[in-house]
Design a protein around this motif. Structure first.
Motif, PDB file in Angstrom:
ATOM      1  N   ARG A 182       5.497 -30.751 -22.391  1.00  0.00           N
ATOM      2  CA  ARG A 182       4.260 -30.945 -23.146  1.00  0.00           C
ATOM      3  C   ARG A 182       3.140 -30.042 -22.626  1.00  0.00           C
ATOM      4  N   ALA A 183       2.163 -29.794 -23.485  1.00  0.00           N
ATOM      5  CA  ALA A 183       1.029 -28.931 -23.135  1.00  0.00           C
ATOM      6  C   ALA A 183       0.094 -29.662 -22.180  1.00  0.00           C
ATOM      7  N   PRO A 184      -0.249 -29.059 -21.044  1.00  0.00           N
ATOM      8  CA  PRO A 184      -1.181 -29.709 -20.113  1.00  0.00           C
ATOM      9  C   PRO A 184      -2.644 -29.560 -20.548  1.00  0.00           C
ATOM     10  N   ILE A 185      -2.946 -28.557 -21.392  1.00  0.00           N
ATOM     11  CA  ILE A 185      -4.315 -28.327 -21.858  1.00  0.00           C
ATOM     12  C   ILE A 185      -4.282 -28.007 -23.354  1.00  0.00           C
ATOM     13  N   SER A 186      -5.428 -28.067 -23.982  1.00  0.00           N
ATOM     14  CA  SER A 186      -5.542 -27.638 -25.374  1.00  0.00           C
ATOM     15  C   SER A 186      -5.829 -26.148 -25.423  1.00  0.00           C
ATOM     16  N   GLY A 187      -5.358 -25.503 -26.478  1.00  0.00           N
ATOM     17  CA  GLY A 187      -5.579 -24.074 -26.613  1.00  0.00           C
ATOM     18  C   GLY A 187      -4.648 -23.464 -27.640  1.00  0.00           C
ATOM     19  N   ILE A 188      -4.295 -22.224 -27.398  1.00  0.00           N
ATOM     20  CA  ILE A 188      -3.365 -21.492 -28.255  1.00  0.00           C
ATOM     21  C   ILE A 188      -2.074 -21.266 -27.477  1.00  0.00           C
ATOM     22  N   LEU A 189      -0.937 -21.584 -28.109  1.00  0.00           N
ATOM     23  CA  LEU A 189       0.355 -21.311 -27.485  1.00  0.00           C
ATOM     24  C   LEU A 189       0.586 -19.809 -27.571  1.00  0.00           C
ATOM     25  N   GLU A 190       0.159 -19.111 -26.545  1.00  0.00           N
ATOM     26  CA  GLU A 190       0.170 -17.650 -26.557  1.00  0.00           C
ATOM     27  C   GLU A 190       1.575 -17.069 -26.506  1.00  0.00           C
ATOM     28  N   ASP A 191       2.477 -17.736 -25.783  1.00  0.00           N
ATOM     29  CA  ASP A 191       3.835 -17.192 -25.671  1.00  0.00           C
ATOM     30  C   ASP A 191       4.815 -18.315 -25.348  1.00  0.00           C
ATOM     31  N   ARG A 192       6.026 -18.157 -25.847  1.00  0.00           N
ATOM     32  CA  ARG A 192       7.136 -19.056 -25.500  1.00  0.00           C
ATOM     33  C   ARG A 192       8.181 -18.211 -24.798  1.00  0.00           C
ATOM     34  N   LEU A 193       8.568 -18.619 -23.604  1.00  0.00           N
ATOM     35  CA  LEU A 193       9.349 -17.767 -22.717  1.00  0.00           C
ATOM     36  C   LEU A 193      10.841 -18.075 -22.698  1.00  0.00           C
ATOM     37  N   VAL A 194      11.277 -19.092 -23.427  1.00  0.00           N
ATOM     38  CA  VAL A 194      12.706 -19.447 -23.469  1.00  0.00           C
ATOM     39  C   VAL A 194      13.119 -19.678 -24.916  1.00  0.00           C
ATOM     40  N   GLU A 195      14.411 -19.613 -25.166  1.00  0.00           N
ATOM     41  CA  GLU A 195      14.964 -19.842 -26.490  1.00  0.00           C
ATOM     42  C   GLU A 195      15.909 -21.049 -26.461  1.00  0.00           C
ATOM     43  N   VAL A 196      16.251 -21.518 -27.635  1.00  0.00           N
ATOM     44  CA  VAL A 196      17.206 -22.620 -27.738  1.00  0.00           C
ATOM     45  C   VAL A 196      18.538 -22.195 -27.108  1.00  0.00           C
ATOM     46  N   GLY A 197      19.077 -23.096 -26.279  1.00  0.00           N
ATOM     47  CA  GLY A 197      20.340 -22.814 -25.594  1.00  0.00           C
ATOM     48  C   GLY A 197      20.168 -22.296 -24.188  1.00  0.00           C
ATOM     49  N   ALA A 198      18.940 -21.922 -23.827  1.00  0.00           N
ATOM     50  CA  ALA A 198      18.704 -21.418 -22.470  1.00  0.00           C
ATOM     51  C   ALA A 198      18.757 -22.557 -21.467  1.00  0.00           C
ATOM     52  N   MET A 199      19.297 -22.279 -20.301  1.00  0.00           N
ATOM     53  CA  MET A 199      19.370 -23.254 -19.220  1.00  0.00           C
ATOM     54  C   MET A 199      18.172 -23.077 -18.312  1.00  0.00           C
ATOM     55  N   VAL A 200      17.404 -24.126 -18.122  1.00  0.00           N
ATOM     56  CA  VAL A 200      16.231 -24.050 -17.260  1.00  0.00           C
ATOM     57  C   VAL A 200      16.388 -25.043 -16.114  1.00  0.00           C
ATOM     58  N   SER A 201      15.702 -24.768 -15.055  1.00  0.00           N
ATOM     59  CA  SER A 201      15.685 -25.659 -13.900  1.00  0.00           C
ATOM     60  C   SER A 201      14.227 -25.993 -13.597  1.00  0.00           C
ATOM     61  N   PRO A 202      13.973 -26.992 -12.777  1.00  0.00           N
ATOM     62  CA  PRO A 202      12.583 -27.323 -12.454  1.00  0.00           C
ATOM     63  C   PRO A 202      11.841 -26.104 -11.899  1.00  0.00           C
ATOM     64  N   GLY A 203      10.682 -25.810 -12.459  1.00  0.00           N
ATOM     65  CA  GLY A 203       9.885 -24.657 -12.032  1.00  0.00           C
ATOM     66  C   GLY A 203      10.058 -23.423 -12.897  1.00  0.00           C
ATOM     67  N   THR A 204      10.992 -23.428 -13.850  1.00  0.00           N
ATOM     68  CA  THR A 204      11.191 -22.271 -14.726  1.00  0.00           C
ATOM     69  C   THR A 204      10.042 -22.165 -15.731  1.00  0.00           C
TER      70      THR A 204
END
Length: 381
Positions: A182-204
């Protein structure tokens, strides 16, 4: 001719001939004529030439005290008030993109969803264990407190087991909630850095959100202005993409240390940004007020004449045929752009020569062909 005989030089063709001979004859006749004419002027009194008076055309500007603002000019960079890179708090595979980049987002809204099947199963198990522990604790509590049956140790074991089970369930539920990023602040979602199917770990890092309703301008101020540029100093900001707009603000932060490499200290200015017209990373032209003088003698730099002993100016005294140029030695206190603040040497009401002064000398007669109502100049830059 007054009793004098004019000698004539005769040159025969047997001795000199051709063009050269005729040239010598002409020269001889000219000399003889000059000798004869010179005698006529002897004894006569020559009349003196009329005295020559030089008059120089000049333009003048009447000296009037006015307010003068000395500023420091800087180049700054616009930055978003908040620029946050959002990272995953839980590991897993990205299953769904809830909101794409470029769209407004409010604090707490979902950005993407991670695979939560495993955590859901663990939560279900932990829920059953917590319910069982609560039931055991409730029964032992009644037996021990109401009927006096059982030991205190069994009583305490049941109590703490129930609390432990409840704590484990709370932890798993929190992990499950974090599978939704979830978004921690209000604003504009300037960029999304992952795609569907990507494996992420805590801190990614998974997204970037910028808040541009307000903008901060960052710049470095040379250390020589360290005592002049302080928090609260008035400032103006301009952007090349908005040439007709001038933003008034003040210094909201002045750095306490000087960068050892650039020899500057940091300053920040805050600007409202309705409509998000100012974009982060734009270049800003800044002017920070260094000093303000209410009544100053300000003249155009072109009026100054450089001499070995310093600067001088010319003023016009008298009017009409009696107008003459008078030289004044002046002390320059501040120079900014085309403006010069004169500390001494000029007074209010003086008619300062601003055009034609380079060809003047003290005492020259002058003719005023142009006059400005107000002294030229602007604020020091």
């Amino acid at each position: 001719m007054n009793g004098r005989r004019m000698g004539v030089v005769s040159v025969g063709p047997g001795r000199l001939g051709g063009p050269a001979g005729w040239t010598l004859v002409a020269l001889a006749l000219a000399v003889a004529c000059l000798s004869g004419c010179g005698g006529e002027g002897q004894g006569q009194t020559e009349e003196p030439l009329e005295a020559f008076a030089r008059i120089v055309n000049v333009e003048v500007d009447t000296v009037r005290p006015r307010g003068f603002t000395q500023v420091v000019r800087l180049t700054g960079v616009a930055r978003a008030m908040h620029d946050v890179v959002v990272s995953a708090e839980e590991g897993g595979v990205v299953r769904r993109i809830v909101r794409d980049k470029g769209r407004p987002i409010s604090a707490g809204q979902a950005i993407l969803q991670l695979d939560d099947a495993v955590l859901k199963a663990q939560v279900a198990t932990a829920t059953a264990q917590a319910q069982l522990a609560d039931e055991v604790w409730e029964r032992r509590r009644k037996l021990y407190e109401e009927d006096g049956i059982g030991s205190e140790l069994s009583y305490l074991e049941a109590k703490y087991a129930a609390e432990q089970a409840r704590g484990s369930l709370d932890a798993l539920e929190e992990r499950l909630a974090r599978t939704t990023v979830r978004a921690p602040i209000s604003g504009i979602l300037e960029d999304r850095l992952v795609e569907v199917g990507a494996m992420v770990s805590p801190g990614t890092p998974v997204a970037r959100i910028v808040h541009t309703d307000s903008i901060k301008i960052l710049a470095g101020v040379p250390e020589r202005y360290a005592l002049d540029v302080t928090e609260g100093a008035a400032a103006t900001v301009r952007f090349s993409v908005l040439p007709d707009e001038r933003f008034e603000t003040s210094v909201s932060y002045a750095g306490a240390t000087v960068d050892p490499q650039s020899r500057t200290f940091a300053v920040e200015l805050m600007l409202p940004n309705p409509g998000a017209r100012i974009k982060p990373e734009m270049i800003a032209d800044m002017e920070i007020v260094r000093e303000e003088v209410d009544e100053a003698i300000v003249v155009s730099q072109q009026a100054l004449v450089s001499m070995e002993e310093g600067y001088v100016v010319f003023v016009v005294e008298g009017t009409g045929d009696t107008a003459v140029a008078v030289i004044r030695h002046v002390e320059v206190s501040v120079t900014q752009g085309n403006d010069v603040v004169v500390g001494s040497g000029l007074e209010a009401g003086d008619r300062l020569v601003i055009v034609g002064q380079q060809g003047l000398t003290a005492g020259d007669r002058v003719r005023v062909v142009g006059s400005r109502a107000e002294p030229g100049g602007g604020e020091e830059r």
